[in-house]
Design an enzyme around this catalytic site. Structure first.
Site, PDB file in Angstrom:
ATOM      1  N   GLY A 297       0.817  -1.213   0.000  1.00  0.00           N
ATOM      2  CA  GLY A 297       0.000   0.000   0.000  1.00  0.00           C
ATOM      3  C   GLY A 297       0.850   1.261   0.000  1.00  0.00           C
TER       4      GLY A 297
ATOM      5  NE  ARG B 201      -2.299  -4.307  -0.968  1.00  0.00           N
ATOM      6  CZ  ARG B 201      -1.736  -3.824   0.135  1.00  0.00           C
ATOM      7  NH1 ARG B 201      -0.738  -4.472   0.687  1.00  0.00           N
ATOM      8  NH2 ARG B 201      -2.167  -2.705   0.681  1.00  0.00           N
TER       9      ARG B 201
ATOM     10  CG  ASP C 225       3.158  -9.966   5.024  1.00  0.00           C
ATOM     11  OD1 ASP C 225       3.578 -10.564   6.041  1.00  0.00           O
ATOM     12  OD2 ASP C 225       1.950  -9.906   4.707  1.00  0.00           O
TER      13      ASP C 225
ATOM     14  CE  LYS D 243       4.389  -0.134   2.630  1.00  0.00           C
ATOM     15  NZ  LYS D 243       3.497  -0.905   1.740  1.00  0.00           N
ATOM     16  CB  THR D 244       2.858  -0.042   6.659  1.00  0.00           C
ATOM     17  OG1 THR D 244       1.425  -0.123   6.708  1.00  0.00           O
ATOM     18  CG2 THR D 244       3.394  -0.346   8.050  1.00  0.00           C
TER      19      THR D 244
ATOM     20  CG  ASP E 207      -1.901  -0.461   8.143  1.00  0.00           C
ATOM     21  OD1 ASP E 207      -2.397   0.538   7.589  1.00  0.00           O
ATOM     22  OD2 ASP E 207      -2.210  -1.630   7.845  1.00  0.00           O
TER      23      ASP E 207
HETATM   24  P1  FBP Z   1       0.491  -1.933   3.609  1.00  0.00           P
HETATM   25  O1  FBP Z   1       0.489  -2.807   4.827  1.00  0.00           O
HETATM   26  O2  FBP Z   1       0.929  -2.639   2.394  1.00  0.00           O
HETATM   27  O3  FBP Z   1       1.300  -0.687   3.862  1.00  0.00           O
HETATM   28  O4  FBP Z   1      -0.987  -1.440   3.316  1.00  0.00           O
HETATM   29  C1  FBP Z   1      -1.835  -1.098   4.362  1.00  0.00           C
HETATM   30  C2  FBP Z   1      -3.192  -0.611   3.906  1.00  0.00           C
HETATM   31  O5  FBP Z   1      -3.157   0.767   3.614  1.00  0.00           O
HETATM   32  C3  FBP Z   1      -4.219  -0.941   4.983  1.00  0.00           C
HETATM   33  O6  FBP Z   1      -4.348   0.115   5.877  1.00  0.00           O
HETATM   34  C4  FBP Z   1      -5.460  -1.265   4.178  1.00  0.00           C
HETATM   35  O7  FBP Z   1      -6.267  -2.207   4.823  1.00  0.00           O
HETATM   36  C5  FBP Z   1      -4.914  -1.851   2.919  1.00  0.00           C
HETATM   37  O8  FBP Z   1      -3.635  -1.286   2.732  1.00  0.00           O
HETATM   38  C6  FBP Z   1      -5.767  -1.575   1.715  1.00  0.00           C
HETATM   39  O9  FBP Z   1      -5.232  -2.269   0.634  1.00  0.00           O
HETATM   40  P2  FBP Z   1      -5.489  -1.911  -0.881  1.00  0.00           P
HETATM   41  O10 FBP Z   1      -4.640  -0.719  -1.207  1.00  0.00           O
HETATM   42  O11 FBP Z   1      -5.002  -3.101  -1.607  1.00  0.00           O
HETATM   43  O12 FBP Z   1      -6.930  -1.611  -1.048  1.00  0.00           O
END
Ligand code: FBP
Length: 552
Positions: A82, A146, A177, A203-204, A206
């Site tokens: 993400g 992803r 991951d 990175k994230t 979250d």
């Molecule tokens: P990452 O863990 O890859 O940084 O992504 C987190 C996130 O932003 C979450 O907060 C959310 O649930 C998810 O990605 C949404 O995924 P997508 O962009 O595939 O809709």
């Protein structure tokens, strides 16, 4: 008319700050190595799986000497998962470090995330290309994806692509991951004698890739400040009109760090913390009752309005709903063909209810029809429910509304309940990085370059002391195996970087818990406003409240 805004133009010339040790001549940075390390748990199993990379020492950059400039380095960078504000600055940090050391070195960007290294889809980054993305949000410079880099076939393809381009270092910018996969790739390259180093960057949005060494993942600062601005605006609106309850679901696939930080920033009436719900083994009915209780108390004071924050991952943390989802995942995985023949929601719902266990069936029945339908929808590539698509905020509104109607009949509530639902997630992932994220990311990239240029592999770039001014930050690298333990994944025990959930005995949660009862009843909203890039330090250079509380 140009498609570059005035802010974007101004941000191009922002010079991100580096820790003092990285500010001068790049040849005068030495790597000081600590003692051999161990993984956080399951040492024997992790060691057996990482025979060539396990136990590497922690690296700290100090003043000294190196021979980086004598090397020509060709590096390839991947943005994985993400979007998170600051990704482009990690690339800028790598690029500037690499070109400062040796103009002949090259940086390639793998396009579209991990797929780029598997399929050999890449672009060389030059000054002009880099300059268009400095200090900007988004991952659009080279794109993200992803795909999980985890099979031997992927690793072999990656090796061939790197060899064809003369790439001797790979940097993976990703979450827990992606960095776990980075560690496995580093081990594979070392074992096979490929001579390609792998370094990660945390990175994230979250905020769940953190531990004793990684103080925060990048993007969390900007994303939570962006959401907090919006929540503050909604609080103002709510307190002006005094007629709506606003239920705001906040992104965060699993942990509630985003909700907690936004609560500390904006002092809403309610903020549910999934980890607490799980620890206290609350049922869905109890969660609804807690929310209803605040609505009733405020109504008794004539305040039929308020703001409630709901973490995106909540639904899976309510133990009975988590079990229900696991059963549904299983039933759908094993009966996919039959399920596909059922026409319409009613037939699907009846079939599912008849197959669920005696414990899970009543929980499913309790859920509003819209949520039942969402739980039966398509799974992600790993067979999991896509929580960001489940409208938990609407579910809570519907269930609280029903409960209030019952209380009204019983003469225990006489207020008005009119609710608005919001979901803030994608709004914050590509914002212009705050000064904090711009500086942090640039420093992470610069450090990643020095690690790889020193031939270090299986490391994650590390910048710490982030609660202090950037001149006092320290930088270096932490071996990825050090953050690992063994966990069950898709039926097998695997080495993974441990995900950090909200700690209920941690300072940020304790601070929130000490105030929430007051915020619930007494309107105490605070309005952080928009992220500022230019101005006094206390306005534009403060880290998150979570980081400050954790480091206090
Ligand atoms: P990452 O863990 O890859 O940084 O992504 C987190 C996130 O932003 C979450 O907060 C959310 O649930 C998810 O990605 C949404 O995924 P997508 O962009 O595939 O809709």
């Amino acid at each position: 008319m140009s498609n570059i805004s005035a802010l974007q133009k101004a941000r191009y010339s922002y010079q991100p700050k580096l820790p003092t040790v990285l500010q001068g001549d790049i040849n005068k940075v030495a790597c000081s190595l600590g003692d051999p390390t161990e993984s956080i748990a399951d040492q024997d199993q992790v060691k057996a799986l990482f025979k060539n990379t396990y136990g590497a020492p922690i690296v700290r950059f100090t003043e000294g000497k190196n021979d980086i400039s004598s090397k020509t380095i060709n590096a390839g960078v991947i943005l994985s998962g993400g979007q998170a504000p600051g990704g482009h600055n990690v690339i800028a940090g790598i690029y500037d470090g690499l070109k400062n050391a040796n103009k002949k070195s090259k940086l390639f960007g793998f396009l579209g995330g991990p797929d780029g290294i598997i399929n050999g889809n890449l672009v060389e980054i030059d000054d002009k290309f880099m300059d268009e993305y400095r200090n900007t949000g988004g991952f659009d410079m080279i794109g993200s994806g992803r795909t999980k880099l985890e099979t031997e076939e992927h690793f072999e393809k990656a090796r061939k692509v790197c060899e064809a381009k003369g790439i001797n270092s790979v940097i993976i910018i990703g979450g827990d991951d992606s960095n776990t996969n980075g560690a496995v790739l580093a081990e594979y390259f070392k074992e096979s004698g490929a001579g390609i180093t792998v370094v990660g960057a945390p990175k994230t949005i979250d905020g769940d890739l953190k531990n004793e060494f990684i103080e925060t993942s990048f993007g969390f600062d900007t994303a939570t400040k962006t959401y907090s601005e919006l929540i503050g605006n909604i609080e103002k609106d709510s307190n002006s009109a005094k007629k709506y309850w606003h239920f705001i679901k906040l992104m965060g696939r699993s942990a509630s760090h985003i909700g907690l930080e936004c609560a500390l920033q904006t002092q809403p009436n309610i903020c549910i913390i999934s980890e607490e719900v799980e620890q206290k083994k609350k049922t869905l009915a109890q969660v609804v009752e807690d929310v209803t209780d605040v609505v009733v108390k405020r109504a008794a004071n004539g305040e039929n309005f308020g703001v409630a924050l709901i973490p995106e991952g909540l639904i899976e943390f309510i133990p009975e709903v988590g079990k229900l989802i696991a059963e549904i995942n299983d039933l759908l995985a094993h009966n996919a063909d039959h399920f596909a023949t059922l026409s319409g929601f009613d037939a699907q719902k009846d079939w599912m209810t008849s197959k669920l266990s005696a414990a899970a069936a009543p929980v499913f029945t309790l859920l509003p029809a819209g949520i039942q339908a969402q739980l039966l929808m398509d799974r992600d590539p790993h067979g999991n429910v896509q929580v960001s698509l489940i409208e938990t905020e609407k579910m809570i509104i519907e269930m609280v509304g029903k409960r209030l109607a019952t209380l009204k009949k019983e003469g225990k509530y006489s207020g008005k309940f009119s609710a608005q639902a919001h979901f803030f997630g994608y709004e914050g992932r590509c914002a212009f990085p705050s000064n904090f994220d711009a500086d942090y990311c640039y420093s992470l990239g610069y450090s990643a370059f020095i690690l790889m240029a020193q031939g270090l592999t299986g490391y994650i770039s590390n910048v710490a002391n982030l609660h202090l001014p950037s001149t006092e930050w320290v930088a270096g690298g932490v071996p990825l195996t050090m953050m690992m333990n063994m966990e069950q994944r898709h039926g097998h025990m695997k080495p993974v970087i441990k995900k950090a959930l909200v700690e209920l005995d941690g300072a940020p949660f304790k601070e929130f818990a000490s105030k929430r009862d007051e915020w619930a009843v007494k309107t105490s909203f605070t309005f952080p406003g928009a992220i500022q890039y230019y101005g006094p330090d206390e306005v534009c250079n403060m880290p998150t409240k979570t980081l400050i509380a954790e480091k206090a």
